[in-house]
Write a protein that holds these residues in place. Structure first.
Motif, PDB file in Angstrom:
ATOM      1  N   THR A 149     -29.415   2.883  28.359  1.00 17.67           N
ATOM      2  CA  THR A 149     -30.266   3.843  29.077  1.00 17.67           C
ATOM      3  C   THR A 149     -31.469   3.114  29.665  1.00 17.67           C
ATOM      4  OG1 THR A 149     -29.622   5.578  27.511  1.00 17.67           O
ATOM      5  CG2 THR A 149     -31.537   6.000  28.891  1.00 17.67           C
ATOM      6  N   TRP A 150     -32.124   2.307  28.822  1.00 13.38           N
ATOM      7  CA  TRP A 150     -33.265   1.528  29.312  1.00 13.38           C
ATOM      8  C   TRP A 150     -32.833   0.544  30.397  1.00 13.38           C
ATOM      9  CZ3 TRP A 150     -33.702  -3.786  29.123  1.00 13.38           C
ATOM     10  CH2 TRP A 150     -34.919  -4.309  29.578  1.00 13.38           C
ATOM     11  N   ALA A 151     -31.671  -0.103  30.194  1.00 10.20           N
ATOM     12  CA  ALA A 151     -31.201  -1.087  31.172  1.00 10.20           C
ATOM     13  C   ALA A 151     -30.995  -0.438  32.537  1.00 10.20           C
ATOM     14  CB  ALA A 151     -29.906  -1.734  30.697  1.00 10.20           C
ATOM     15  N   PHE A 152     -30.522   0.801  32.555  1.00  7.40           N
ATOM     16  CA  PHE A 152     -30.338   1.479  33.843  1.00  7.40           C
ATOM     17  C   PHE A 152     -31.667   1.690  34.550  1.00  7.40           C
ATOM     18  CE2 PHE A 152     -30.787   5.650  35.912  1.00  7.40           C
ATOM     19  CZ  PHE A 152     -30.189   5.308  37.121  1.00  7.40           C
ATOM     20  N   VAL A 153     -32.662   2.293  33.867  1.00  3.80           N
ATOM     21  CA  VAL A 153     -33.922   2.592  34.558  1.00  3.80           C
ATOM     22  C   VAL A 153     -34.658   1.305  34.920  1.00  3.80           C
ATOM     23  CG1 VAL A 153     -34.180   4.913  33.601  1.00  3.80           C
ATOM     24  CG2 VAL A 153     -35.139   2.965  32.352  1.00  3.80           C
ATOM     25  N   ARG A 154     -34.529   0.274  34.048  1.00  4.60           N
ATOM     26  CA  ARG A 154     -35.198  -0.992  34.386  1.00  4.60           C
ATOM     27  C   ARG A 154     -34.526  -1.655  35.589  1.00  4.60           C
ATOM     28  NH1 ARG A 154     -37.770  -4.067  36.173  1.00  4.60           N
ATOM     29  NH2 ARG A 154     -39.100  -5.706  35.318  1.00  4.60           N
ATOM     30  N   SER A 155     -33.201  -1.542  35.674  1.00  2.33           N
ATOM     31  CA  SER A 155     -32.488  -2.080  36.837  1.00  2.33           C
ATOM     32  C   SER A 155     -32.804  -1.279  38.087  1.00  2.33           C
ATOM     33  CB  SER A 155     -30.980  -2.069  36.573  1.00  2.33           C
ATOM     34  OG  SER A 155     -30.644  -2.900  35.483  1.00  2.33           O
ATOM     35  N   MET A 156     -32.994   0.008  37.927  1.00  2.00           N
ATOM     36  CA  MET A 156     -33.367   0.842  39.069  1.00  2.00           C
ATOM     37  C   MET A 156     -34.759   0.458  39.565  1.00  2.00           C
ATOM     38  SD  MET A 156     -33.474   5.008  39.302  1.00  2.00           S
ATOM     39  CE  MET A 156     -34.396   5.855  40.618  1.00  2.00           C
ATOM     40  N   LYS A 157     -35.670   0.211  38.624  1.00  2.00           N
ATOM     41  CA  LYS A 157     -37.019  -0.211  39.015  1.00  2.00           C
ATOM     42  C   LYS A 157     -36.970  -1.526  39.777  1.00  2.00           C
ATOM     43  CE  LYS A 157     -41.255  -2.224  38.295  1.00  2.00           C
ATOM     44  NZ  LYS A 157     -41.667  -3.630  38.336  1.00  2.00           N
ATOM     45  N   ARG A 158     -36.166  -2.479  39.277  1.00  2.72           N
ATOM     46  CA  ARG A 158     -36.024  -3.748  39.980  1.00  2.72           C
ATOM     47  C   ARG A 158     -35.408  -3.558  41.362  1.00  2.72           C
ATOM     48  NH1 ARG A 158     -35.930  -6.436  43.030  1.00  2.72           N
ATOM     49  NH2 ARG A 158     -35.167  -8.534  43.387  1.00  2.72           N
ATOM     50  N   HIS A 159     -34.429  -2.680  41.446  1.00  5.33           N
ATOM     51  CA  HIS A 159     -33.710  -2.406  42.699  1.00  5.33           C
ATOM     52  C   HIS A 159     -34.639  -1.853  43.771  1.00  5.33           C
ATOM     53  CE1 HIS A 159     -30.048  -1.658  44.963  1.00  5.33           C
ATOM     54  NE2 HIS A 159     -30.344  -0.388  45.118  1.00  5.33           N
ATOM     55  N   LEU A 160     -35.687  -1.146  43.349  1.00 10.24           N
ATOM     56  CA  LEU A 160     -36.601  -0.496  44.290  1.00 10.24           C
ATOM     57  C   LEU A 160     -37.885  -1.296  44.520  1.00 10.24           C
ATOM     58  CD1 LEU A 160     -36.297   3.155  42.911  1.00 10.24           C
ATOM     59  CD2 LEU A 160     -35.138   2.212  44.919  1.00 10.24           C
ATOM     60  N   SER A 161     -38.022  -2.444  43.855  1.00 13.09           N
ATOM     61  CA  SER A 161     -39.247  -3.246  43.954  1.00 13.09           C
ATOM     62  C   SER A 161     -39.026  -4.452  44.858  1.00 13.09           C
ATOM     63  CB  SER A 161     -39.680  -3.731  42.566  1.00 13.09           C
ATOM     64  OG  SER A 161     -39.938  -2.645  41.705  1.00 13.09           O
ATOM     65  N   PRO A 162     -40.097  -4.986  45.445  1.00 17.19           N
ATOM     66  CA  PRO A 162     -39.955  -6.223  46.228  1.00 17.19           C
ATOM     67  C   PRO A 162     -39.449  -7.358  45.345  1.00 17.19           C
ATOM     68  CG  PRO A 162     -42.099  -5.185  46.617  1.00 17.19           C
ATOM     69  CD  PRO A 162     -41.481  -4.463  45.460  1.00 17.19           C
ATOM     70  N   PRO A 163     -38.511  -8.172  45.843  1.00 19.74           N
ATOM     71  CA  PRO A 163     -37.926  -9.242  45.012  1.00 19.74           C
ATOM     72  C   PRO A 163     -38.961 -10.205  44.443  1.00 19.74           C
ATOM     73  CG  PRO A 163     -36.688  -8.964  47.049  1.00 19.74           C
ATOM     74  CD  PRO A 163     -37.924  -8.119  47.180  1.00 19.74           C
ATOM     75  N   ASP A 164     -39.953 -10.577  45.247  1.00 22.32           N
ATOM     76  CA  ASP A 164     -40.921 -11.564  44.776  1.00 22.32           C
ATOM     77  C   ASP A 164     -41.885 -11.002  43.747  1.00 22.32           C
ATOM     78  OD1 ASP A 164     -42.160  -9.868  46.517  1.00 22.32           O
ATOM     79  OD2 ASP A 164     -43.199 -11.414  47.676  1.00 22.32           O
ATOM     80  N   GLU A 165     -41.847  -9.688  43.557  1.00 24.77           N
ATOM     81  CA  GLU A 165     -42.771  -9.070  42.606  1.00 24.77           C
ATOM     82  C   GLU A 165     -42.150  -8.938  41.216  1.00 24.77           C
ATOM     83  OE1 GLU A 165     -43.882  -4.501  41.938  1.00 24.77           O
ATOM     84  OE2 GLU A 165     -44.824  -5.304  43.737  1.00 24.77           O
ATOM     85  N   ASP A 166     -40.814  -8.725  41.142  1.00 22.97           N
ATOM     86  CA  ASP A 166     -40.252  -8.249  39.882  1.00 22.97           C
ATOM     87  C   ASP A 166     -39.055  -9.032  39.354  1.00 22.97           C
ATOM     88  OD1 ASP A 166     -40.282  -6.344  37.786  1.00 22.97           O
ATOM     89  OD2 ASP A 166     -38.626  -5.261  38.715  1.00 22.97           O
ATOM     90  N   GLU A 167     -38.446  -9.923  40.136  1.00 21.33           N
ATOM     91  CA  GLU A 167     -37.182 -10.541  39.719  1.00 21.33           C
ATOM     92  C   GLU A 167     -37.326 -11.332  38.423  1.00 21.33           C
ATOM     93  OE1 GLU A 167     -33.159 -11.670  39.790  1.00 21.33           O
ATOM     94  OE2 GLU A 167     -34.251 -10.069  40.821  1.00 21.33           O
ATOM     95  N   ASP A 168     -38.321 -12.185  38.318  1.00 24.62           N
ATOM     96  CA  ASP A 168     -38.472 -13.014  37.118  1.00 24.62           C
ATOM     97  C   ASP A 168     -38.734 -12.163  35.881  1.00 24.62           C
ATOM     98  OD1 ASP A 168     -38.088 -15.214  38.715  1.00 24.62           O
ATOM     99  OD2 ASP A 168     -40.225 -15.689  38.911  1.00 24.62           O
ATOM    100  N   ALA A 169     -39.612 -11.171  36.022  1.00 26.81           N
ATOM    101  CA  ALA A 169     -39.924 -10.298  34.879  1.00 26.81           C
ATOM    102  C   ALA A 169     -38.689  -9.513  34.450  1.00 26.81           C
ATOM    103  CB  ALA A 169     -41.062  -9.350  35.246  1.00 26.81           C
ATOM    104  N   TYR A 170     -37.901  -9.071  35.422  1.00 26.31           N
ATOM    105  CA  TYR A 170     -36.692  -8.299  35.124  1.00 26.31           C
ATOM    106  C   TYR A 170     -35.698  -9.139  34.331  1.00 26.31           C
ATOM    107  CZ  TYR A 170     -32.136  -6.142  36.061  1.00 26.31           C
ATOM    108  OH  TYR A 170     -30.877  -5.618  35.946  1.00 26.31           O
ATOM    109  N   ILE A 171     -35.407 -10.349  34.804  1.00 30.19           N
ATOM    110  CA  ILE A 171     -34.453 -11.216  34.116  1.00 30.19           C
ATOM    111  C   ILE A 171     -34.936 -11.526  32.699  1.00 30.19           C
ATOM    112  CG2 ILE A 171     -33.412 -13.509  34.131  1.00 30.19           C
ATOM    113  CD1 ILE A 171     -32.211 -11.588  36.178  1.00 30.19           C
TER     114      ILE A 171
END
Length: 722
Positions: free
Chosen positions: A527-549
């Motif tokens: 459940t968390w993985a879905f919303v966190r992936s959705m947040k990453r999907h909607l954020s600028p790549p340079d802002e969130d990719e490293d934190a997401y991984i």
């Protein structure tokens, strides 16, 4: 002549293309929307014929798809200059040539006619008597136009708003198509199989491929159904022949109503899947939604805004503008032979006819929506979902400190510079007062003072104000919708984990506490993985990719993290893994179906968010508003010079113009900032809140009792009292 000079100064920067640029990047979002046909989506090429740059021919180039890079440019503080510099290249304005020429011709005729019948001034400044004494001058009082101006402004802006509502509804229909095609294929893939019967991997792959293909065939047939035949028929036939079997392609292509036939074939493909019929019924609910989106789109295509509404608006506007030159003749008496009236009427016509043109362009939305991109995106998503069956879980402040106002510095400086120049120039050409209060004559006698009458600004003010407010309101609606999507995520993640925790167990079979804890932990994690992936999907790549991984690697197993991180569409993969985690829970499948209804809502919130991210308010709407506002404010100092004659050398006009610019440009800036809502929503906070809530919910009732045993225990407790 003075106004013509001002217009040239205001609009002379280098020309740029007025059509929305759509650079393709390597991001997954853009890759999903690349067209598989020769249809173009973006600005016309340099060698395009003239007819393709405006009117019907230009509509194929207005199919805008945005990613974060485009939003950054869209919010850039240089956008006002870009919009003004591209005004002569605008396809919307080119299509208004006949109407603007008509009103300008009336104004030109009036200036010449009244010069002949009422006298004129030659180039040397010598006044001459009338050449034609037998005819009267042609003028009208301004009062009727002033009285009708608010009504006309309201009618025009409401007309535009109703058409924008139709465009927004059509975009939402396609958003539902995207959401529920994913939902359908996710359920088909996660639920494949029945009663523990061994599954043939090849048959499974072929069955799911057929579901994916028929899903694509429906949306592609719907796109063809809503497109002009001469634009899309050949490409459509080519595509279905290349992807479907000959018999399938022939059956759909020869049908009278192709989308209905494709939907029937999709129903058959679903019914062939080896699963309980009640699960097939759940999947088929998506097809009922497709029927709604198809029928709703047909409604928009076949039913325009009532013609007497649109025609009355057009007649009101045309009559008002054709007669306006007669009322504006006297207010422009300060210009040489009233000649400044001609460009003023032309400019008013461009902006008022432009509002009506926006409404007309938006009224039929399908030829400006990137439907081909939607179809390609749906096909790619469905193919990925159907192929993903053996990975992941299956293995195991002060106003002057405002950032909004600071971003308006260039625009406010431009209008303030015009006002400052005007005060200095008119002081030199018309006389000035020194600091001791002594009046001095003009320093430059060869040039006239630069002023404009206030009347045209007063007449256009209601329309501009309404246009700005509706622009802001539509952007606020987008922000509010995005916030509600995340509210639904919060609500239904709780609901899902509550049901999974309370219903764990089946038919009184003893529950292993450790297995129960691990199963529910997996549901919470996915459940968390879905919303966190959705947040990453909607954020600028340079802002969130490293934190997401970093976050998914720290919370998920290596195989789970790898499966999600490597997916083309990460939220879809996380949602599929959540489906699998739910399907593993020991409970009746009808209870699992109830839990899965939350996942359909997640598909809606995800797809709705993607719709907001990829589809800005139509660019010709926002650009027309920005051009109208910029031109109005850049010319306003010339009309405000006389009203400030009570101040020393009219100098109070400068801060007044600056303040007006801050607040009016500020309204447009608010709209632009709100239009893309995800970079200003606290999505990380939402994800953290959802993760904490889910972890807490699945930790409850550690004794491992299922819902049935709790009821029985309560019944036993009260039995002795009966």
């Amino acid at each position: 002549m003075r106004l013509s000079t001002l217009l040239l100064l205001a609009l002379a920067p280098l020309q740029t293309n007025a059509f929305a640029p759509q650079p393709m990047t390597t991001s997954s979002v853009n890759a999903a929307v690349q067209s598989s046909t020769s249809l173009q989506m973006g600005p016309p090429q340099a060698d395009v014929v003239l007819q393709e740059t405006y009117g019907e021919g230009s509509r194929k180039y207005r199919r805008t798809v945005y990613t974060h890079n485009e939003w950054v440019k869209h919010r850039s503080s240089d956008r006002f200059l870009r919009n003004l510099s591209s005004i002569f290249n605008s396809g919307v304005y080119k299509s208004l040539a006949k109407e603007v020429l008509a009103t300008t011709a009336v104004a030109t005729f009036l200036v010449i006619f009244n010069g002949l019948t009422g006298g004129y001034t030659d180039l040397d400044g010598v006044q001459h008597d009338a050449v034609i004494n037998a005819l009267p001058m042609l003028t009208l009082p301004l009062t009727p136009f002033t009285l009708l101006s608010p009504s006309l402004g309201l009618l025009l802006v409401f007309r535009t708003n109703s058409s924008y509502g139709r465009w927004d509804e059509a975009r939402k229909f396609w958003g539902l198509n995207i959401n529920h095609t994913r939902d359908l294929n996710r359920m088909a893939t996660a639920w494949y199989g029945h009663d523990g019967i061994p599954v043939d991997p090849e048959k499974r792959a072929e069955d799911l491929r057929q579901v994916s293909l028929m899903t694509w065939a429906f949306v592609r047939s719907m796109k063809r159904h809503l497109s002009p035949p001469d634009e899309d028929e050949d490409a459509y036939i080519e595509e279905i022949n290349s992807r479907l079997s000959p018999s399938q392609a022939e059956a759909i292509a020869s049908a009278t109503h192709r989308p209905n036939r494709a939907l029937y074939d999709l129903s058959v493909a679903i019914d062939k899947l080896p699963m309980h019929f009640m699960r097939k019924n759940e999947i088929n609910k998506n097809l009922s939604i497709f029927e709604d989106t198809l029928g709703g789109s047909e409604r928009l295509l076949s039913s325009p805004v009532p013609l007497f509404y649109t025609r009355h608006t057009a007649r009101f506007l045309s009559t008002w503008l054709l007669l306006l030159p007669f009322a504006m003749y006297d207010p422009f008496k300060g210009s040489w032979n009233h000649v400044a009236e001609i460009p003023a009427i032309a400019l008013a016509s461009v902006f008022l006819f432009g509002i009506e043109e926006l409404a007309t362009q938006l009224e039929e939305p399908f030829t400006i929506l990137p439907m081909q991109g939607f179809c390609d995106k749906i096909g790619a998503n469905c193919d990925e979902i159907g192929a993903g069956g053996d990975k992941g879980l299956m293995q195991n402040q002060c106003p002057f400190n405002s950032g909004v106002y600071k971003s308006l510095a260039k625009e406010v400086l431009a209008t303030t510079a015009v006002a400052t120049f005007l005060v200095i120039f008119n002081g030199l050409t018309g006389g000035y007062t020194d600091l001791d209060g002594v009046q001095h004559d003009a320093v430059i006698n060869a040039l006239p003072m630069l002023t404009l009458p206030l009347t045209p600004f007063t007449l256009l003010s209601p329309s501009l104000g309404l246009l700005l407010v509706f622009r802001t309101n539509s952007s606020y609606g987008r922000w509010d919708e995005a916030r509600k999507f995340w509210g639904l995520n919060i609500n239904h993640t709780r609901d899902l984990n509550r049901m999974a925790t309370a219903w764990y167990g089946h038919d009184g079979i003893p529950v292993d506490p450790e297995k129960r804890a691990e199963d529910l932990r997996q549901v919470s994690l996915m459940t968390w993985a879905f919303v966190r992936s959705m947040k990453r999907h909607l954020s600028p790549p340079d802002e969130d990719e490293d934190a997401y991984i970093e976050e998914i690697n720290s919370r998920l197993s290596p195989s789970q993290a790898e499966a999600i991180a490597s997916a083309t569409h990460r939220p879809n993969r996380a949602l599929y893994d959540l489906s699998v985690a739910i399907d593993k829970l020991p409970m009746h499948f009808m209870r699992k179906n109830e839990i899965n209804k939350n996942l359909s809502i997640f598909e809606d919130t995800l797809g709705g968010s993607e719709r907001l991210l990829s589809s800005p308010v139509p660019l010709f709407y926002t650009r027309h508003t920005a051009r109208f506002l910029s031109t109005w404010l850049l010319l306003l100092p010339f009309a405000m010079y006389d009203p400030f004659k009570g101040s020393w050398n009219h100098v109070a006009e400068i801060p007044a113009i600056a303040l007006a610019s801050v607040f009016l440009f500020g309204i447009e800036e608010l709209a632009t900032q709100l239009e893309e809502p995800f970079t200003i929503l606290p999505m990380q906070g939402f994800c953290d809140k959802i993760g904490a809530n889910c972890d807490e919910i699945v930790s409850w009732r550690g004794q491992g009792l299922d819902a049935k045993s709790v009821v029985e225990e309560n019944m036993d407790a009260i039995a002795p009292s009966r």
